[in-house]
Design an enzyme around this catalytic site. Structure first.
Site, PDB file in Angstrom:
ATOM      1  N   ARG A 147       0.782  -1.217  -0.081  1.00 26.39           N
ATOM      2  CA  ARG A 147      -0.027   0.019   0.024  1.00 26.39           C
ATOM      3  C   ARG A 147       0.943   1.195  -0.071  1.00 26.39           C
ATOM      4  NH1 ARG A 147      -3.718   2.255   4.920  1.00 26.39           N
ATOM      5  NH2 ARG A 147      -1.923   3.481   5.503  1.00 26.39           N
ATOM      6  N   TYR A 159      -2.954  11.726   5.711  1.00 32.49           N
ATOM      7  CA  TYR A 159      -3.160  10.125   6.426  1.00 32.49           C
ATOM      8  C   TYR A 159      -2.293   9.232   5.723  1.00 32.49           C
ATOM      9  CZ  TYR A 159      -4.847   5.616   6.886  1.00 32.49           C
ATOM     10  OH  TYR A 159      -4.676   4.333   6.685  1.00 32.49           O
ATOM     11  N   ASP A 210      -5.179   3.775   0.018  1.00 33.99           N
ATOM     12  CA  ASP A 210      -6.325   4.097   1.106  1.00 33.99           C
ATOM     13  C   ASP A 210      -6.627   5.475   0.904  1.00 33.99           C
ATOM     14  OD1 ASP A 210      -7.936   4.081   2.870  1.00 33.99           O
ATOM     15  OD2 ASP A 210      -6.824   2.831   4.574  1.00 33.99           O
ATOM     16  N   GLU A 339      -4.186  -7.277   5.126  1.00 34.21           N
ATOM     17  CA  GLU A 339      -3.630  -6.197   5.503  1.00 34.21           C
ATOM     18  C   GLU A 339      -2.670  -6.681   6.552  1.00 34.21           C
ATOM     19  OE1 GLU A 339      -5.624  -2.830   7.330  1.00 34.21           O
ATOM     20  OE2 GLU A 339      -3.925  -1.506   6.845  1.00 34.21           O
TER      21      GLU A 339
HETATM   22  O1  EZ4 Z   1      -6.461   4.282  10.028  1.00 30.74           O
HETATM   23  O2  EZ4 Z   1      -6.737   1.142  11.888  1.00 30.74           O
HETATM   24  O3  EZ4 Z   1      -6.242   0.368   6.213  1.00 30.74           O
HETATM   25  N1  EZ4 Z   1      -5.886   0.827   7.215  1.00 30.74           N
HETATM   26  C1  EZ4 Z   1      -6.217   1.864   8.035  1.00 30.74           C
HETATM   27  C2  EZ4 Z   1      -5.895   2.125   9.503  1.00 30.74           C
HETATM   28  C3  EZ4 Z   1      -6.825   2.808  10.210  1.00 30.74           C
HETATM   29  C4  EZ4 Z   1      -6.688   2.490  11.802  1.00 30.74           C
HETATM   30  C5  EZ4 Z   1      -7.659   3.209  12.588  1.00 30.74           C
HETATM   31  O4  EZ4 Z   1      -7.581   2.662  13.940  1.00 30.74           O
HETATM   32  O5  EZ4 Z   1      -7.029   2.722   7.611  1.00 30.74           O
HETATM   33  O6  EZ4 Z   1      -4.499   2.478   9.599  1.00 30.74           O
HETATM   34 CO    CO Z   2      -8.009   1.815   5.892  1.00 33.08          CO
END
Ligand code: EZ4
Ligand code: CO
Length: 402
Positions: A147, A159, A210, A339
């Site tokens: 990812r 993020y 993501d 994951e």
């Molecule tokens: O942000 O599990 O795909 N994984 C994610 C994670 C979430 C966390 C939140 O608690 O999006 O990293």
């Molecule tokens: Co996620």
């Protein structure tokens, strides 16, 4: 066999984990994960104050009846706190059954459908160059799927971009940190990341991304379309899916495969997405979606509609969840990918486990039950500390989705 006691334990070996231990009259115990990131103590209370008193004296082999008792019997159904608490009990019961029958849990779920579980790791960096280096590191560690997340020019934090790369952990002690967001800047930048990754690493490596619930359906459609030349394995959580019908708009515009559902807690969050074939991967996971008992039904429904699984597996899911997911993943036919974010050394020490990584795959091991234990005296050295996930605002200050 009878359940004699159950206790809830909270520890923080680098981050908070809630663990349920269920005892039986035959000396066998089972473990369940009950961690709900940033809302841990709500699940502790739900278990201690409301579920455990009704659990004592029951037969742990009756996991279906016990699940229905807590789901139907609450009157107030569903929701992440309820479903995480039920999941913790359900996991512990499957662990007990495996130990009592002296067999790994996957043998109770149909046996192995494959040799190993394909996993993806998390590469992230402040800019495209740094993310690209990180992707290279995962490839050299043997990963076949990665990812990729990157910082966006003009935004201070994004993020998925962590301070500590290998042990990415977004929850922080103290009050929630605030991040800033711009959809416009993000949409311009992401295709450049994947163009550069394909040029550097070629077509074979699986690449994932993501979005973390930050786009509207038409924006997600634009992103999916612009990423088509780079043939992603999946585009995750492009839109918050409270309005499941919204994915009809995304779906009609792009062939980029869509993954959704790490925050879902029951099939009623996903039934339209699945039955209308609006997604390709369902990311619901054991701990937040009612345990093995519920997830095997979700997977069975998904199988009918060409939807594969891609269980959430971030570091806020304890090794108990990871092990449970691996037993599930290896058994079902419509497994897609798992994951996998490695836990810190301290966490692995508190939760000794039989699963192991090799050349891009995880193997659950062949220990009876899930093959995970909990070192209570070591855990006691890491007491609970309140922590929150960040919150997110648009550049003008409007509250947004993190
Ligand atoms: O942000 O599990 O795909 N994984 C994610 C994670 C979430 C966390 C939140 O608690 O999006 O990293
Ligand atoms: Co996620």
């Amino acid at each position: 066999m009878k359940i004699t006691d159950a206790k809830v334990m909270v520890c923080s070996p680098g981050r908070n984990f809630v663990t349920l231990k269920v005892y039986t009259d035959q000396g066998i115990y089972g473990l369940g994960d009950a961690t709900l990131n940033g809302r841990e103590l709500a699940v502790v209370s739900y278990l201690q104050d409301h579920l455990i008193p009704c659990l004592i004296g029951r037969d742990p082999f009756q996991s279906e009846d016990i699940w229905q008792y807590f789901y139907r019997g609450a009157y107030w159904r569903r929701g992440p706190v309820t479903m995480t608490a039920i999941a913790a009990i359900d996991m512990a019961l499957w662990d007990i059954k495996g130990k009592a029958l002296n067999t790994p849990v996957y043998n109770l779920l149909g046996g192995k459908s494959r040799d190993g579980v394909l996993v993806y790791g998390h590469a992230n960096g402040r800019d495209i160059e740094e993310t690209s280096e990180e992707v290279g590191k995962y490839i050299s560690l043997g990963y076949r799927a990665v990812r990729a997340q990157t910082g966006v020019p003009g935004l201070q934090s994004t993020y998925g971009v962590a301070k500590d790369k290998m042990f990415y952990e977004p929850a922080e002690k103290g009050l929630p940190p605030e991040n800033l967001w711009s959809t416009g800047k993000y949409l311009l930048h992401v295709p450049k990341l994947f163009e550069s990754l394909r040029l550097k690493f070629g077509d074979e490596i699986h690449l994932l991304h993501d979005v973390h619930h930050r786009l509207t359906p038409i924006e997600a459609a634009r992103l999916g379309k612009s990423l088509e030349p780079y043939h992603l394995f999946w585009l995750e959580d492009a839109v918050t899916a409270e309005l499941q019908e919204g994915f009809r708009i995304v779906r009609q515009h792009t062939t980029t495969p869509l993954a959704l559902g790490e925050v879902f807690n029951s099939i009623w969050d996903a039934h339209i997405l699945i039955t209308e074939q609006l997604i390709d991967y369902i990311r619901m996971t054991i701990v937040h979606s009612g345990g093995i008992t519920h997830l095997k039904k979700v997977a069975a429904l998904a199988e009918l509609y060409h939807v594969r699984t891609g269980c959430h597996g971030a570091t806020d899911l304890s090794p108990v969840s990871m092990a449970a997911a691996l037993h599930f993943d290896i058994a079902i036919n419509n497994f897609g990918i798992q994951e996998y974010m490695v836990h810190t050394r301290e966490t692995d020490a508190v939760f000794p486990h039989a699963y192991s990584f090799k050349e891009g795959f995880l193997y659950p091991g062949d220990v009876p039950g899930f093959g995970v234990d909990y070192d209570e005296s070591l855990a006691a050295k890491f007491p609970y500390q309140r922590a929150y996930l960040p919150v997110n605002r648009k550049e003008d200050g409007t509250m947004f989705n993190w």
